[in-house]
Scaffold this active site. Sequence first.
Site, short mmCIF file in Angstrom:
data_model
loop_
_atom_site.label_atom_id
_atom_site.label_comp_id
_atom_site.label_asym_id
_atom_site.label_seq_id
_atom_site.Cartn_x
_atom_site.Cartn_y
_atom_site.Cartn_z
N ARG A 260 -9.26 -3.51 30.95
CA ARG A 260 -8.24 -2.66 30.99
C ARG A 260 -7.36 -2.57 32.00
NH1 ARG A 260 -12.65 2.43 30.41
NH2 ARG A 260 -11.79 3.15 28.52
N HIS B 179 -3.66 12.44 22.60
CA HIS B 179 -2.36 11.88 23.25
C HIS B 179 -1.43 12.94 23.25
CE1 HIS B 179 1.31 9.83 22.85
NE2 HIS B 179 0.92 9.13 23.88
N ARG C 187 34.30 29.81 45.37
CA ARG C 187 35.16 28.45 45.14
C ARG C 187 36.45 28.87 44.38
NH1 ARG C 187 33.54 23.08 42.35
NH2 ARG C 187 33.85 24.24 40.48
N GLU D 49 34.02 16.95 49.23
CA GLU D 49 33.85 16.19 47.90
C GLU D 49 34.62 14.81 47.55
OE1 GLU D 49 34.64 18.83 44.63
OE2 GLU D 49 36.18 19.93 45.80
N THR E 181 28.52 17.15 45.82
CA THR E 181 28.05 15.78 45.68
C THR E 181 28.44 15.37 44.27
OG1 THR E 181 25.91 16.88 45.57
CG2 THR E 181 26.36 15.72 47.48
N ASN E 182 28.78 16.01 43.28
CA ASN E 182 28.95 15.20 42.07
C ASN E 182 30.21 14.90 42.35
OD1 ASN E 182 26.75 17.24 41.11
ND2 ASN E 182 28.21 18.49 39.84
N ASP E 183 31.23 15.42 42.58
CA ASP E 183 32.68 14.69 42.70
C ASP E 183 32.69 13.69 43.89
OD1 ASP E 183 33.45 16.20 40.84
OD2 ASP E 183 35.03 17.23 41.97
N TYR F 189 21.63 24.77 54.19
CA TYR F 189 20.95 25.36 52.80
C TYR F 189 21.43 24.40 51.85
CZ TYR F 189 25.64 26.93 51.47
OH TYR F 189 27.08 26.84 51.37
#
Lengths: 920, 920
Positions: A99, A459, A621, A756, A778-780, A891
């Site tokens: 196994r 399973h 924003r 950004e 942090t996306n852009d 934060y």
Amino acid sequence: MAQKIKRIYFFAKGKADGKGDMKDLLGGKGAGLAEMTRAGIPVPPGFTIPTTVCLEYFKKGMKVPSDLREEVKKSIKRLETVTGKGFGNKDNPLLVSVRSGAKFSMPGMMDTILNLGLNDQTVAGLADKTGNQRFAYDSYRRFMYMFGDVVLNMGKKVFEEVFEGYKKKYNAKDDTSVPPAALKSVVEDFKSIIKSKAKIEFPQDPYQQLFMAIEAVFKSWNNDRAIYYRKQNNIPETLGTAVNVQTMVFGNTGDKSATGVGFTRNPATGEKMFYGEYLTNAQGEDVVAGIRTPKPISELGKEMPVVFRQLRDITTRLEKHYRDVQDFEFTIENEKLYMLQTRTGKRTPQAALKIAVDLVKERLITKEQAIARIEPDKVEQLLHPVFDPKAKYDVIAKGLAASPGAASGMIVFEANKAVEWAQKGQAVVLLREETSPDDIHGMDASKGILTRRGGMTSHAAVVARQYGKPAIVGCEMLEIDAKTHSVKVGDKLLKEGDYLSINGTTGEVIIGKVPFVDPDLTGDFKTIMTWADNIRKLGVRANADTPRDASRARAFGAQGVGLCRTEHMFFAEDRIGIMQKMILAETREERLKFLDMLLVMQRQDFAGILKEMQGLPVTIRLLDPPLHEFLPKREELMVEITKLELQGGNPAVIAEKKKLLARVEELHEFNPMLGLRGARLGIIMPDITRMQVRAIIEAACDLLNQDIKVYPEIMLPVISMVEEMHAQKAIVIETANEVMKQKNKKIKFLVGTMIELPRAAITADEIAGEAEFFSFGTNDLTQTTYGFSRDDAGRFISFYRSYSEHCPVCGGRLNKDGVCEVCGYHVMIKPQNILSFDPFATIDVKGVGGLVKIAVEKGRKTRPDIKLGICGEHGGDPQTIHFCHDTGLTYVSCSPYRIPVARLAAAQAVLSAAATKHKK
Amino acid sequence: MAQKIKRIYFFAKGKADGKGDMKDLLGGKGAGLAEMTRAGIPVPPGFTIPTTVCLEYFKKGMKVPSDLREEVKKSIKRLETVTGKGFGNKDNPLLVSVRSGAKFSMPGMMDTILNLGLNDQTVAGLADKTGNQRFAYDSYRRFMYMFGDVVLNMGKKVFEEVFEGYKKKYNAKDDTSVPPAALKSVVEDFKSIIKSKAKIEFPQDPYQQLFMAIEAVFKSWNNDRAIYYRKQNNIPETLGTAVNVQTMVFGNTGDKSATGVGFTRNPATGEKMFYGEYLTNAQGEDVVAGIRTPKPISELGKEMPVVFRQLRDITTRLEKHYRDVQDFEFTIENEKLYMLQTRTGKRTPQAALKIAVDLVKERLITKEQAIARIEPDKVEQLLHPVFDPKAKYDVIAKGLAASPGAASGMIVFEANKAVEWAQKGQAVVLLREETSPDDIHGMDASKGILTRRGGMTSHAAVVARQYGKPAIVGCEMLEIDAKTHSVKVGDKLLKEGDYLSINGTTGEVIIGKVPFVDPDLTGDFKTIMTWADNIRKLGVRANADTPRDASRARAFGAQGVGLCRTEHMFFAEDRIGIMQKMILAETREERLKFLDMLLVMQRQDFAGILKEMQGLPVTIRLLDPPLHEFLPKREELMVEITKLELQGGNPAVIAEKKKLLARVEELHEFNPMLGLRGARLGIIMPDITRMQVRAIIEAACDLLNQDIKVYPEIMLPVISMVEEMHAQKAIVIETANEVMKQKNKKIKFLVGTMIELPRAAITADEIAGEAEFFSFGTNDLTQTTYGFSRDDAGRFISFYRSYSEHCPVCGGRLNKDGVCEVCGYHVMIKPQNILSFDPFATIDVKGVGGLVKIAVEKGRKTRPDIKLGICGEHGGDPQTIHFCHDTGLTYVSCSPYRIPVARLAAAQAVLSAAATKHKK
């Protein structure tokens, strides 16, 4: 030169080379076997080939290290001595299981071979010695089946078809009813199949069998399912698997034999109760595979009370020893108990919380250990709605409540279809006879799983619990017709696409949809969250665009809003028209008129959110996207005009459309991501900025008038230079002062910026001169740092992550020649392993994180008390939260459902930082 | 509190408060006047108000500092004492000129007022005293005209119309023929015009005149033309202008008086010859304005030999004193010489080289000083083609060879039209009666300038030389009809849009186009370049995509090719079709077939370039752009299909188009800049990479076979991760080895990468583990660092740079209300001053440069001997080259024509770095 690696870790009769803490080397299973052996628990003797050998195998281009064979042979000799049996000895044959066992348990992923050592001679010897022909040939049949499937890659189907044929022929209800003589024929048939399909004789030399099996286990580390599972669960490719070779004990020698699995506590609810299932006269995978529905473990107390007591004692000892719930496997051979495995039990999020809290109460672990053990990602599942208890619904069947939670969706009968429909955004419930590892991607894509066969450790049940998907198993009332894609439940006939709801907490199967309500978040959940809050240093805020989002976020423990996206407000049906007119205005007067209409609406939006979050900060924003996002699409207009012109449409309408197109063309951008948006738009059209700031400050003043405390934080997007910040901030301050003067109120507000763009990070020292807070978008930032357009990069990012099944162009499935089944695109090479994570889900610590660190350092240099947050989608990702803690942010902000995840992950970050410090 | 600023710098009779090196404070003109006064040169006494007062004026919101009036009054009293005249004294009036003077000379930009102090009384006194009515009233007329234009913003036209009326009435050929009595009427008419148009009485109080004039000079610092000029020449906004108030001397008192300007050497060719022009009985601007064609300075030697000798002596002294060519102004009042200005003479690039080399020969300056003095940007003009001396052409006129070089283009008669046509990509020659500061944008947009009037120091000549534009002035054969937009030259009539060629080196005006050839680059050019090469540390390479480019670059001194863009090769007409078929291929076999066809072509391309650059390195960048750039546009296909469908087109054609559209849709990207391109494409379609590498290495092997030494450097674009580099490099090495084995040759080649994404810079330490060189792609790096799409950002970047005249949406001209004359877009606010430079032309040192520095440091850490280059368009920009030198790059790469610019700038970077070091 390669370092000399220890090839074998032996365990037998109370002594073992390995230990329980050697999971890296021996895998979870091997370490558990060693530890149990040392603890005097009855474990069949055997040995473990460590993970290092597997890695060496791949490093050498899939070549078994030359000295391994010798070492294995020596170890088999030791086993012969210990057991008094002989490997290949026809009178008293030693049989072994082979196994896999990696550091992290990967259920159903790796392959197992039982009864190895059987051949035409030893099978006869075994029959003679046990006096049990059926047992001997059943074992041989199983071995050949597994060997053919796993080692020779022939798949299961060819073997199953033969066996099913015999079952039909002998009218056998289940496997055990097939007569011994027939089993002999089955074995002969298997041999022929192997010879004709795999082009080799079934090997009669046990050593040859063994070496082939060991190599097959190595290889299985890199099969598609294993790779997929590791990707899904962020398990590194570099761990490798260990191989466990262990003396066989037999649960299939007759009615005094059995095999079973269990948990020391209920893995679905966490309740402290002995829990498990078994089958008499069965072997290995039978219980888990869901082929026969097993008996609950309590029955064993009646059938074999001594063995049952022994099992309870041993498993209780194991739980105390490991200070955690144990998931164990055992075999009873002629009323003698053997433990085959023990490991930390997987559990549902509900159970994880209850068990953690209970173990603290039982003083087995500390609060900190309890916090550290819970997977933050899983907690989110607790927050999702449950069926409204007041709703009336039509229960059409009941099954085993294998994994709690509620799900509604359209039924599908195949894993691929589940994926396909889910990708189109549809909620699906996967309905299967039973599930197998081949179905994992479909289970992952479904809202819930329902099977006809299998028990609580089948399973389907194990995987569903692990994924936190609601599941009901063993629902035998279902009559599934796979061919017509329909299911009969009593007198009801449901077809693919019909709606079905399942309650995994109660086992109820319900026809149609059921209304949902928010779950109760008291009890263990609240206890754990309170402990986490006392530990964590990071604040947790929410991304919320509506009062409803804000209210939910507050209920989940948000300490403020970290990102309120104002543009979402403009897309609402009653506003998009006004927004368009504002954009298309030809004079400033006209534009101001529409802005005034938007002002009234925005003020109301902001008032709602600020009120919900009273006493807490709300980061708003200002307008972020380019204006053309609010207008019709350029190419659609072009086609429309062409049609109108050719069909002799109304010239006035055509002229109007052309005028609109002209404006759309003006605003058209080649790379809108890098175009006229955010602060840039605010600089060129300051009346928009003025309107938004006016709406915020007017709303704040009105609330203050009602003694509601509000703390708006105005955030400027898409800043790349301090000069932009300076220009926009001037307008914000001017407008705010104007409003406060008119309203005769004083509002405490901050003005800050998104970080950004790489340049904003690199020049954060300058920008902090103007900005009172930074929020890392942090996306852009990921898009510009990598040069990955999020909308476009999917096609190569998935390829980079070696999702071999997906087309890099359209995302469709690739056939084995690398041709896409959807778009026909031909992928020329094997997928790469370039990205080990999705940088849009988890922060790229080196690159994007490197820029964040630079910005934090430079920003603090200019303004030591600057507030620092993160509001990209990364904000709710546990690994990213660790990074944010380590980098010293103030934060994180995330979607409401991720708030508890973030609270927990933030606490874990403190604990792991302390642990790292301690190590140093 | 504001620091006490010295308000006045007085100069008279050999003594001056200021000095020649106080240009920051006194401007070029004021510093020159002080220095000349100190040197005992005859300069009319006066005083300078320093630039600091101008800045204070703007800082205080355009308010004249309160104590300035008193200080000015005191200084006027001192002038009265020195001159023995009285300001406003009707018997012996003191008249003054008021002129601007900034640190950097800005010809025609700032405004001048002469004869200030004249009023109804003093004009009569002046007439009596000089016994010259004509002189007195002509002076008064001029004063009122300039006052009305500059101080009262009434423009010139209203005054000119009146005067022209009188000239016609009295049948006067030129200004001096108007009788004194008529001049008196002119003056009265001017007064009425001022009263009716400007709504004020023309001020009779000389002090009121003076204070208004001083303020007007301050204001002129920020007029549109001044702002435009500063932008064009990178002169900071923050310098301010000084104001020079100087006693008038008169060149218009009769035939023994004159006024003139000159150079100590020929500013067009650099030849050492006394050079200048003058007019007898004329004042101030007459010579420069080109109203009368002036006499060459040699005539003065005959007319007034003593004064001429004195002038030669003084100017020779000045040149030696300043160690550079002087541009001077003088006035002769009744045979007495006064110097009004001296400054470093502007010169053509040709002249700059000759003068620099000559001054070194004359031991006035060192080689280093010679190098430091030449503006690198201007050197490029020397490289542009000249008329083929073998060509036959039709010379239709001859004028003064005011600015050397050759130009062919369509004639236009207005500056705005020149700009408009040039923006459409057309070559234009601007044809004007004479030019004025209002024409500067049109001159800048033209290939060459041709005027009917004016001399070698006229506005047209001065500006053309400064811009390095070929120019012919004073071509009196032209008969321009501004109304019909046509010109008659002898019997030829040319209309707007007809082709004309001018040879500014010979003064020849040629009908039609003339073929060009490369210029001779020996002589002074070679001398200067050799000096520069001996000084510089940076290598200089070329961006060259064709053998022709490479050959030219090598002739210009390139030390290799730093960027060969392979995609340009695919856009060629004979290849785009094959490229499209390769992209649209449905099987790998098909794709490979087309790649093989491309292979043959690419091999030839590379062989050509490698051969041209034999012995030098050639950096070849693999395919960079996304594939859809090679396919038809999506929206055009959509419209085409719509049309075909509605018009009942051939179904087979429609199906074909739809298939094409489907593939285009597949490849469509929202942000192609951040999409599937460069190395990403190479990873997904490695056959393209293989084909390109094969072409390079095969070409190299073939050349090596001919004993031609080649050094290819293979460069991978759009790398963001070392893993991408690793994957592509493996293919490069594998293919190269394969080819070398087949060809049985060994090629020395490098594999490196562009650093053009922020992540590549941040993780340069990792990438340098694979890359043997970095080339900074600062174009793309600027795009991602700022988040500016180069194709889209123009609209707000121009706005950020406060180009008040351009619409941020379409680039059209804005009217004074901020409404675009082209698209009607309404700009809501005053333009900003957010960007002080164009980051796509000059590197952004803080942001983009910050990333470059990080990459250099990290790259060197991993690989100390890594080659570091820059190949963005910044590579040919002198300021960027300074940055590259300071950052320690190995080389810069730029377009062939910028090579000598870069060689020079690289040498200057060494000198200025040494100077900075010395200062420290």
